[in-house]
Design a protein around this motif. Structure first.
Motif, short mmCIF file in Angstrom:
data_model
loop_
_atom_site.label_atom_id
_atom_site.label_comp_id
_atom_site.label_asym_id
_atom_site.label_seq_id
_atom_site.Cartn_x
_atom_site.Cartn_y
_atom_site.Cartn_z
N ALA A 48 0.83 -1.21 0.00
CA ALA A 48 0.00 0.00 0.00
C ALA A 48 0.86 1.26 0.00
CB ALA A 48 -0.91 0.01 1.22
N THR A 49 0.38 2.26 -0.73
CA THR A 49 1.02 3.57 -0.71
C THR A 49 0.53 4.36 0.49
OG1 THR A 49 -0.68 4.66 -2.05
CG2 THR A 49 1.10 3.54 -3.24
N ALA A 50 1.14 5.49 0.73
CA ALA A 50 0.77 6.32 1.89
C ALA A 50 -0.65 6.85 1.78
CB ALA A 50 1.76 7.48 2.03
N GLN A 51 -1.20 6.89 0.56
CA GLN A 51 -2.55 7.43 0.36
C GLN A 51 -3.66 6.46 0.81
OE1 GLN A 51 -0.17 7.57 -2.22
NE2 GLN A 51 0.33 9.66 -1.53
N TRP A 52 -3.33 5.18 0.93
CA TRP A 52 -4.37 4.19 1.25
C TRP A 52 -4.82 4.33 2.70
CZ3 TRP A 52 -4.08 -0.88 3.91
CH2 TRP A 52 -5.28 -1.60 3.79
N GLN A 53 -6.13 4.41 2.89
CA GLN A 53 -6.72 4.49 4.22
C GLN A 53 -7.59 3.25 4.43
OE1 GLN A 53 -6.05 6.92 6.49
NE2 GLN A 53 -4.61 7.75 4.99
N PRO A 54 -7.12 2.25 5.19
CA PRO A 54 -7.91 1.03 5.38
C PRO A 54 -9.20 1.31 6.12
CG PRO A 54 -6.01 1.06 6.86
CD PRO A 54 -5.84 2.21 5.92
N THR A 55 -10.26 0.62 5.71
CA THR A 55 -11.57 0.78 6.35
C THR A 55 -11.80 -0.26 7.44
OG1 THR A 55 -12.56 -0.55 4.58
CG2 THR A 55 -12.60 1.85 4.32
N VAL A 56 -10.94 -1.28 7.50
CA VAL A 56 -11.00 -2.27 8.57
C VAL A 56 -9.57 -2.46 9.09
CG1 VAL A 56 -12.99 -3.47 7.61
CG2 VAL A 56 -10.70 -4.20 6.94
N SER A 57 -9.48 -3.02 10.28
CA SER A 57 -8.15 -3.21 10.86
C SER A 57 -7.39 -4.32 10.13
CB SER A 57 -8.27 -3.57 12.35
OG SER A 57 -8.99 -4.77 12.51
N VAL A 58 -6.11 -4.07 9.90
CA VAL A 58 -5.25 -5.03 9.22
C VAL A 58 -3.99 -5.19 10.05
CG1 VAL A 58 -4.03 -5.58 7.09
CG2 VAL A 58 -6.10 -4.19 6.99
N ALA A 59 -3.56 -6.44 10.22
CA ALA A 59 -2.35 -6.69 11.01
C ALA A 59 -1.16 -5.93 10.40
CB ALA A 59 -2.05 -8.18 11.04
N PRO A 60 -0.46 -5.15 11.21
CA PRO A 60 0.67 -4.36 10.68
C PRO A 60 1.72 -5.21 9.98
CG PRO A 60 0.12 -3.70 12.93
CD PRO A 60 -0.67 -4.94 12.64
N THR A 61 1.87 -6.46 10.41
CA THR A 61 2.88 -7.32 9.80
C THR A 61 2.52 -7.70 8.37
OG1 THR A 61 1.74 -9.23 10.80
CG2 THR A 61 3.64 -8.31 11.99
N VAL A 62 1.25 -7.55 8.00
CA VAL A 62 0.80 -7.90 6.65
C VAL A 62 1.05 -6.75 5.67
CG1 VAL A 62 -1.22 -8.51 5.24
CG2 VAL A 62 -0.93 -9.53 7.51
N VAL A 63 0.98 -5.52 6.17
CA VAL A 63 1.05 -4.34 5.31
C VAL A 63 2.51 -3.98 5.02
CG1 VAL A 63 0.41 -1.93 5.04
CG2 VAL A 63 -1.11 -3.49 6.29
N GLN A 64 2.80 -3.81 3.73
CA GLN A 64 4.14 -3.39 3.33
C GLN A 64 4.02 -2.06 2.58
OE1 GLN A 64 6.60 -6.38 1.59
NE2 GLN A 64 7.90 -4.92 0.52
N PRO A 65 4.53 -0.97 3.14
CA PRO A 65 4.47 0.33 2.45
C PRO A 65 5.29 0.30 1.16
CG PRO A 65 4.98 0.59 4.78
CD PRO A 65 5.14 -0.86 4.47
N VAL A 66 4.73 0.89 0.11
CA VAL A 66 5.43 0.95 -1.17
C VAL A 66 5.25 2.34 -1.77
CG1 VAL A 66 5.23 -1.51 -1.70
CG2 VAL A 66 3.42 0.06 -2.42
N SER A 67 6.12 2.69 -2.68
CA SER A 67 5.97 3.95 -3.42
C SER A 67 5.03 3.73 -4.60
CB SER A 67 7.33 4.40 -3.93
OG SER A 67 7.81 3.50 -4.93
N ASP A 68 4.63 4.84 -5.21
CA ASP A 68 3.78 4.74 -6.39
C ASP A 68 4.49 3.98 -7.50
OD1 ASP A 68 1.70 6.16 -5.22
OD2 ASP A 68 2.40 8.09 -5.97
N ASP A 69 5.78 4.20 -7.67
CA ASP A 69 6.53 3.51 -8.71
C ASP A 69 6.60 2.01 -8.44
OD1 ASP A 69 6.97 5.83 -10.11
OD2 ASP A 69 8.99 6.17 -9.30
N GLU A 70 6.80 1.63 -7.20
CA GLU A 70 6.85 0.21 -6.85
C GLU A 70 5.50 -0.46 -7.11
OE1 GLU A 70 10.09 -0.37 -3.33
OE2 GLU A 70 8.27 0.75 -2.81
#
Length: 246
Positions: A48-70
């Motif tokens: 997910a990019t910084a713009q994504w706002q999850p509507t439900v809780s997601v385990a932090p270990t699952v989420v990997q921040p990425v850039s738009d290019d990635e």
């Protein structure tokens, strides 16, 4: 940073054999990913990019921040939408049609866009189960998942021997055929199975023999007209008429 192994895995999941081998599928965009998460689908990886706002809780270990290019390099879309997730495939369910329910059955529908749209139509009209012949396109193809706009989270897809299922059911089996009776003048039951056929060939001969209520969507054009309707449009018209009567 996305690893080479992650890039390779996501790319492989475009193909059915790898989805089956890994037991995984890909979904993209806030709407589709959000609906799958809210319906309890298990996310194994989530980019997910910084713009994504999850509507439900997601385990932090699952989420990997990425850039738009990635995300662009990872995505199957021309214009990626903030988030791409890899989910576990749902376990196949042994489901039989029951009285009091309306179902769709797809006989050899091949186009991913059509299948995705039909799943979305089923969701709109409150049809929670679609029976699919084994030669129907794979519902977990990324193009299908995207075309459902999240409805795949709420509609159960059952791949089965369609001829065997239809031959054993006590429910009325409806099918749209050129030699059918005008759907707007036929009696329609609140329960049953509506069969929709292949884009080019319609309902196959073996399945056609199992249709107990033959329907026709009439054309209203005076003079030359289209040979047929797109299968997804025909599905929408048919489902609408059933629900209008119920």
């Amino acid at each position: 940073m996305i690893s080479k192994n992650q890039m390779k895995l996501v790319g492989q999941l475009e193909q059915k054999k790898y989805r089956r081998r890994e037991g995984l599928f890909v979904a993209e965009g806030p709407k589709v990913v959000g609906d799958l998460l809210s319906c309890g689908f298990e996310a194994r990886m989530l980019f997910a990019t910084a713009q994504w706002q999850p509507t439900v809780s997601v385990a932090p270990t699952v989420v990997q921040p990425v850039s738009d290019d990635e995300l662009q390099r990872l995505s199957f879309l021309q214009h990626p939408q903030q988030v791409l997730a890899v989910f576990a495939l749902p376990q196949p369910a042994a489901v039989l049609p029951e009285a009091g329910h309306l179902y769709l059955a797809l006989d050899g529908v091949q186009d991913p866009g059509n299948l995705g749209t039909i799943i979305r139509i089923a969701d709109w009209f409150g049809i929670d189960t679609i029976f699919c012949s084994e030669d129907t396109a794979d519902a977990w193809n990324p193009k299908v998942v995207q075309a459902t706009m999240g409805s795949i989270a709420r509609v159960r897809l059952v791949y089965t021997d369609l001829a065997a299922l239809l031959s054993e059911t006590a429910l009325p089996v409806y099918g749209t055929l050129l030699d059918g009776h005008d759907i707007y003048h036929e009696q329609l039951t609140p329960d049953g199975i509506i069969v929709m056929g292949n884009e080019g060939n319609g309902i196959s001969a073996p399945i056609r023999q199992l249709i107990t209520r033959r329907l026709l969507i009439p054309d209203f054009h005076q003079g030359p007209t289209a040979d047929s309707l797109n299968v997804a449009i025909a599905t929408a018209i048919t489902c609408s008429e059933f629900r209008r009567r119920s």
